[in-house]
Each structure stands twice: as C-alpha cells, then as structure tokens.
Motif scaffolding. Sequence first.
Motif: not given
Length: 194
Positions: A162-175
């Motif tokens: 889901s590249p570009g999905d702003e709702t997942l920004k925090a999750l991706k930072a954690l990952m």
Amino acid sequence: MPIFALALLLLLLAAPAAAGPLDHPGYAKAFSCSACHGFAGNSRSDAMPILAGMNAGYLKKALQDYAAGKRPSPEMEPYSKMAVQLGVGDVAAYFASHTKQPTPIAADPAAVARGRTASQQCVVCHGSAGKGDLSKGVPDLTGQPAGYLKSQMLLFKADRRSPGDETLKALKALMKSIPDDQFTDLAAYYSSLR
C-alpha cells in the motif's frame, strides 16, 4: 405399512439438508480463491493468509485495493479484479461467514517468547491479544501463518505494501525501526495466538 407412516417416512427423507459451505451465495464467486487460500478460506500454507472469519469490510477493502493497484501484488491483482467484477461484497461475506481454523504450522517456542516481548510496540494498534481494532481498519493477526505475517511486515518496512497510503505512515515508520530478524519472532508470536 399404513399410508400415514409411509407418507411420514417420505417427508422425513425429503427434508432439506442443513446448509454447508457450498450453499453460501458467495461460494461460486469465491471458488477460485480456494486454490491458494484453502477450502472456505482456511489456508494450510505458511505463505497464504487465512481468510475464513476475516472481517468482511476489511477483506472487501483489501480486494478493492489489490484490484486498483493500491496494494501491488502481481499474484492477487487478476483474482481481485475478478472478485470485484463478480461481486466483491459476496466474496468477502463468504469468507467472513466461515470459522477461522488457525494455522496448523507450529511456531518455535523460543521465537514465540522473544516475539511476545517484542510485541509491546504492536499493542497500541493490534491490542494485547492481537485481535486488532476493526473500527480503525486494524486486522486480527492471531493464528495467521507466520510466513505470511513476516512477509507483510517486510513489505510495510520497504513501503511496498500500500505505497502512498497516508493512513499507514505511522505503521511503516515503526516497521523501519524494527530489525529484520525480529520480524520472525513477531510473526511466530502472533501466529501462535488463538
């Protein structure tokens, strides 16, 4: 045999059988999914997610995202497009209506113990029991195959899910803050939960 008894016997024999997984209106539309995800969505593979019992709204969104290219997957794109054409709501409802049978693949107890400790960073979204929060679109991770869970975490880390999905920004930072070898432990832990 009296005529009344014969009529009763015929009536009992003609009674409809209880509905089963093949009687669901979404079965014909979801049939091709069984090749990878298992009968009624209960995958026995380490690489394929279990769809049985999954929240219908979450699954419908995932299929729509695959079909639209928002969640890139060369394997899933053609099947999700087919599900959208056939009736994605029916497909999602079919899988949601079945009972999840957790993965039969046993996790390494040492990895589970390490994953339990490491999971504290995941509790904010997935909860202490790993059941997620459907009101926020956070899925239940429990009983999913460890190989699938690990691959998804790595895709999030690389921003390939889901590249570009702003709702997942925090999750991706954690990952991105988690060492790759810790994903094996986290996946083992969540896979072991029931």
